[in-house]
Design a protein around this motif. Structure first.
Motif, PDB file in Angstrom:
ATOM      1  N   ILE A   1       0.833  -1.200   0.000  1.00  0.00           N
ATOM      2  CA  ILE A   1       0.000   0.000   0.000  1.00  0.00           C
ATOM      3  C   ILE A   1       0.870   1.253   0.000  1.00  0.00           C
ATOM      4  CG2 ILE A   1      -1.594   1.352   1.394  1.00  0.00           C
ATOM      5  CD1 ILE A   1      -3.013  -0.813  -0.012  1.00  0.00           C
ATOM      6  N   LEU A   2       1.964   1.226   0.770  1.00  0.00           N
ATOM      7  CA  LEU A   2       2.830   2.393   0.782  1.00  0.00           C
ATOM      8  C   LEU A   2       3.384   2.681  -0.605  1.00  0.00           C
ATOM      9  CD1 LEU A   2       4.782   1.844   4.129  1.00  0.00           C
ATOM     10  CD2 LEU A   2       2.994   3.538   3.651  1.00  0.00           C
ATOM     11  N   GLY A   3       3.604   1.615  -1.379  1.00  0.00           N
ATOM     12  CA  GLY A   3       4.081   1.795  -2.740  1.00  0.00           C
ATOM     13  C   GLY A   3       3.089   2.579  -3.566  1.00  0.00           C
ATOM     14  N   GLU A   9       2.145  10.044  -5.553  1.00  0.00           N
ATOM     15  CA  GLU A   9       2.479  11.350  -4.978  1.00  0.00           C
ATOM     16  C   GLU A   9       2.789  12.370  -6.070  1.00  0.00           C
ATOM     17  OE1 GLU A   9       5.439  13.371  -1.640  1.00  0.00           O
ATOM     18  OE2 GLU A   9       5.716  11.282  -2.239  1.00  0.00           O
ATOM     19  N   ILE A  10       2.128  13.510  -5.994  1.00  0.00           N
ATOM     20  CA  ILE A  10       2.317  14.586  -6.964  1.00  0.00           C
ATOM     21  C   ILE A  10       2.085  15.909  -6.245  1.00  0.00           C
ATOM     22  CG2 ILE A  10      -0.093  14.722  -7.776  1.00  0.00           C
ATOM     23  CD1 ILE A  10       2.824  14.628 -10.223  1.00  0.00           C
ATOM     24  N   PRO A  56       2.529  -3.401 -12.498  1.00  0.00           N
ATOM     25  CA  PRO A  56       2.159  -2.204 -13.265  1.00  0.00           C
ATOM     26  C   PRO A  56       0.638  -2.046 -13.281  1.00  0.00           C
ATOM     27  CG  PRO A  56       3.818  -3.460 -14.449  1.00  0.00           C
ATOM     28  CD  PRO A  56       3.387  -4.311 -13.290  1.00  0.00           C
ATOM     29  N   TYR A  57       0.176  -0.808 -13.291  1.00  0.00           N
ATOM     30  CA  TYR A  57      -1.262  -0.570 -13.337  1.00  0.00           C
ATOM     31  C   TYR A  57      -1.812  -0.979 -14.697  1.00  0.00           C
ATOM     32  CZ  TYR A  57      -0.552   2.016  -9.040  1.00  0.00           C
ATOM     33  OH  TYR A  57      -0.222   2.348  -7.745  1.00  0.00           O
ATOM     34  N   PRO A  58      -3.091  -1.335 -14.775  1.00  0.00           N
ATOM     35  CA  PRO A  58      -3.662  -1.802 -16.041  1.00  0.00           C
ATOM     36  C   PRO A  58      -3.558  -0.740 -17.137  1.00  0.00           C
ATOM     37  CG  PRO A  58      -5.170  -2.211 -14.209  1.00  0.00           C
ATOM     38  CD  PRO A  58      -4.079  -1.339 -13.680  1.00  0.00           C
ATOM     39  N   ALA A  81      -1.716  12.260 -11.174  1.00  0.00           N
ATOM     40  CA  ALA A  81      -1.107  11.299 -10.255  1.00  0.00           C
ATOM     41  C   ALA A  81      -1.170   9.888 -10.829  1.00  0.00           C
ATOM     42  CB  ALA A  81      -1.814  11.357  -8.898  1.00  0.00           C
ATOM     43  N   LEU A  82      -2.275   9.571 -11.475  1.00  0.00           N
ATOM     44  CA  LEU A  82      -2.444   8.249 -12.074  1.00  0.00           C
ATOM     45  C   LEU A  82      -1.434   8.045 -13.209  1.00  0.00           C
ATOM     46  CD1 LEU A  82      -5.904   6.768 -13.053  1.00  0.00           C
ATOM     47  CD2 LEU A  82      -3.922   6.504 -14.520  1.00  0.00           C
ATOM     48  N   ILE A  83      -1.278   9.063 -14.063  1.00  0.00           N
ATOM     49  CA  ILE A  83      -0.320   8.962 -15.172  1.00  0.00           C
ATOM     50  C   ILE A  83       1.086   8.737 -14.637  1.00  0.00           C
ATOM     51  CG2 ILE A  83       0.803  10.265 -17.026  1.00  0.00           C
ATOM     52  CD1 ILE A  83      -1.905  11.638 -17.522  1.00  0.00           C
ATOM     53  N   LYS A  84       1.468   9.520 -13.628  1.00  0.00           N
ATOM     54  CA  LYS A  84       2.802   9.379 -13.023  1.00  0.00           C
ATOM     55  C   LYS A  84       2.992   7.967 -12.477  1.00  0.00           C
ATOM     56  CE  LYS A  84       5.509  10.998  -9.036  1.00  0.00           C
ATOM     57  NZ  LYS A  84       5.220   9.945  -8.048  1.00  0.00           N
ATOM     58  N   ALA A  85       1.983   7.479 -11.750  1.00  0.00           N
ATOM     59  CA  ALA A  85       2.081   6.153 -11.150  1.00  0.00           C
ATOM     60  C   ALA A  85       2.197   5.065 -12.210  1.00  0.00           C
ATOM     61  CB  ALA A  85       0.863   5.893 -10.263  1.00  0.00           C
TER      62      ALA A  85
END
Length: 206
Positions: A1-3, A9-10, A56-58, A81-85
């Motif tokens: 979860i911390l990951g 984080e942005i 990796p996110y879908p 934030a989603l794009i960065k992640a």
């Protein structure tokens, strides 16, 4: 979860910043009207799996995010934030990860195009209190920069003339030159792939 929190984080300039973006915010940010019920089938489960397994996110989540930004021409913090992640997890072994805040050492052409576009948009806002550059050219600038940047750079030169503050003129010119000096010697790219389109939007946000 911390990951997840680190990935998402942005820099947050909202009046009431949140320490992290939740899974619900991630998914609702990529649907029309923010309706969770309109999410692609199995997307919530795939995102949860990515979070808990460090995967990796879908791609569906990322592609949906880019589509919503382009459809609405609206960058929200959860979307950025989603794009960065997504990009940082996808390129986990790449030392040049996307930072939380503005990174002047980032020379990805998509990121630089986004930064430059933001400067040109800001010039127009301060000069004419308008955003017609963003409304008319953001989608093409983020996908086919070579086709439009000469046009919007010329438009921006006219907008600069309308600035009453000489100091701001100098500041904007320095910003433009700092970014332009890092653009590829062959000029703007003819086309940005989907990853670089994401970098464009992060560069614009930063």
């Amino acid at each position: 979860i911390l990951g997840l929190f680190d990935d998402m984080e942005i820099c947050d300039t909202r009046k009431n910043p949140k320490p992290y973006q939740g899974i619900r915010e991630m998914i609702s940010s990529v649907t029309l009207g923010g309706k969770l019920s309109d999410a692609t089938p199995n997307l919530p489960e795939a995102v949860v799996q990515s979070v808990f397994q460090g995967l990796p996110y879908p791609f569906t989540l990322y592609a949906s995010c880019i589509r919503r930004i382009r459809a609405e021409q609206k960058l929200t913090l959860p979307r950025v934030a989603l794009i960065k992640a997504y990009l940082n997890r996808l390129n986990d072994n790449n030392s040049k990860k996307i930072h939380t805040m503005l990174d002047k050492e980032n020379t990805h052409q998509g990121y630089l195009c986004g930064r430059l576009f933001a400067v040109l948009d800001k010039i127009q806002e301060e000069a004419n209190n308008q955003h017609s550059i963003r409304e008319r050219y953001m989608n093409s600038a983020s996908s086919t920069p070579a086709a439009v940047f000469s046009t919007i750079l010329n438009l921006s030169n006219h907008h600069v003339e309308n600035l009453k503050n000489e100091g701001r003129k100098i500041d904007f010119e320095k910003l433009k030159q700092e970014i332009m000096s890092k653009i590829d010697a062959n000029g703007f790219k003819a086309q940005l792939d989907l990853q670089d389109q994401g970098r464009f939007f992060i560069g614009y946000y930063h």
